[in-house]
Design an enzyme around this catalytic site. Structure first.
Site: not given
Ligand code: NAP
Length: 298
Positions: A10, A45, A68-70, A109-110, A133, A137
């Site tokens: 990710g 996971i 995560a499911y983002t 997350t916020d 979401y 979380k």
């Molecule tokens: N992006 C934001 O603005 C933001 C803000 C606050 C917090 N966060 C948190 O930061 C973290 C990283 O976010 P990110 O934006 O880097 O997310 P991302 O790019 O969507 O990466 C998440 C990764 O987790 C994988 N995943 C999904 N379901 C899974 C499963 N069952 N088992 C194993 N892996 C799985 C996804 O694969 P697929 O793509 O194939 O589904 C993806 O590669 C997350 O915990 C998110 O909640 C993100």
């Protein structure tokens, strides 16, 4: 340290792999589905048996749990999947980490806050999510804390990085084809660069002070301000950004998700520990754009 990364393909995971390897850590990178190729091992996971086997073999000191499911609108439409991945998945990762005596960094997350406080949120404020979401979380946070003694909850916000879909890339792509960009002006938060988040996490895990940390860049802005900064810094400042309300956005983009209007987080735990604060979001954005240019992403 031996660090196992979930969600390693990710946006956050990709920078985490590079930075933590450069710092000399021994890594096991994992992700689900087709992303799990090359140096990334397959690991879902939500599969507790697979987690226990992989954790038992690698025996991590720390698990950086970024999977995560983002997709926030996807979570709103399908709360069961949101909870299966973000709550149950985090619970299972925490249990597997506990079993091998590993610490856990659970990224949150916020969006656990409702955005009604009218001031920056500290780690001591009670969460009250307004979306599935955010709720999933928050459930993941609570389950992680119960299942793994050595849990750091790291909440971040408005994340962007060179690898992955993100808001700056979307704005740059739209600015090339649209005469004007309608962008939400009534949600205030803090954009956070993945590189700054990973660097701060690598400092946090040096001390056994398990608990909740707010880690975002400094300052605050609206999505419209963020869009204007991206365009101005890339020579597209002539493309007008029209501020719209969250209601207009929901109607225009058919988004079912309620979002917190003011979700700026104070980095109170780091402040109390006397740690240096993260740089302002605007300075981090300059570095991001330079890296994205270097890597041919923009
Ligand atoms: N992006 C934001 O603005 C933001 C803000 C606050 C917090 N966060 C948190 O930061 C973290 C990283 O976010 P990110 O934006 O880097 O997310 P991302 O790019 O969507 O990466 C998440 C990764 O987790 C994988 N995943 C999904 N379901 C899974 C499963 N069952 N088992 C194993 N892996 C799985 C996804 O694969 P697929 O793509 O194939 O589904 C993806 O590669 C997350 O915990 C998110 O909640 C993100």
């Amino acid at each position: 340290m031996r660090i196992l990364i979930t969600g390693a393909a990710g946006m956050l995971g990709t920078d985490a792999r590079r930075i933590l390897a450069e710092q000399g850590h021994t890594l096991l990178s994992t992700d689900v589905g087709p992303a799990a190729t090359g140096t990334i091992a397959p690991l879902d996971i939500t599969d507790i048996h697979a987690l226990r086997a992989v954790f038992g073999e690698f025996r991590p000191d720390v698990v950086l749990h970024g999977a995560a499911y983002t997709n926030v609108d996807g979570c709103e439409r399908d709360p069961d999947t949101a909870h299966r991945v973000n709550a149950l998945g985090t619970w299972a990762v925490a249990g597997a980490a506990e079993e091998v005596g590993s610490a856990l960094v659970a990224i949150s997350t916020d969006f656990v806050f409702d955005g009604q406080k009218g001031d920056r949120y500290t780690e001591f404020d009670a969460p009250s999510p307004v979306s599935h979401y955010g709720a999933s979380k928050l459930a993941g946070e609570n389950l992680a804390r119960h299942a793994c003694h050595r849990t750091y909850i790291v909440r971040t916000s408005w994340l962007y990085g060179v690898h992955g879909k993100n808001f700056p890339y979307t704005m740059l792509a739209l600015a090339k084809t649209k005469p004007e960009l309608p962008v939400v002006a009534d949600q205030i938060g803090t954009p956070t660069y993945t590189v700054d988040l990973v660097n701060t996490i690598s400092e946090i895990i040096e001390a056994p002070l398990y608990g909740v940390y707010h880690v975002s860049n400094g300052g605050e802005c609206s999505w419209a301000d963020f869009a204007r900064a991206v365009l101005q810094k890339t020579g597209l400042g002539h493309v007008p950004v029209r501020g719209i309300t969250s209601d207009e956005y929901a109607e225009m983009f058919k988004s079912p998700t309620r979002r917190p209007p003011y979700s700026v987080m104070r980095h109170y735990a780091l402040e109390l520990m006397g740690r240096d604060d993260l740089r302002p979001w605007d300075a981090a954005l300059d570095d991001f754009l330079a890296s994205a240019r270097e890597q041919g992403k923009i």
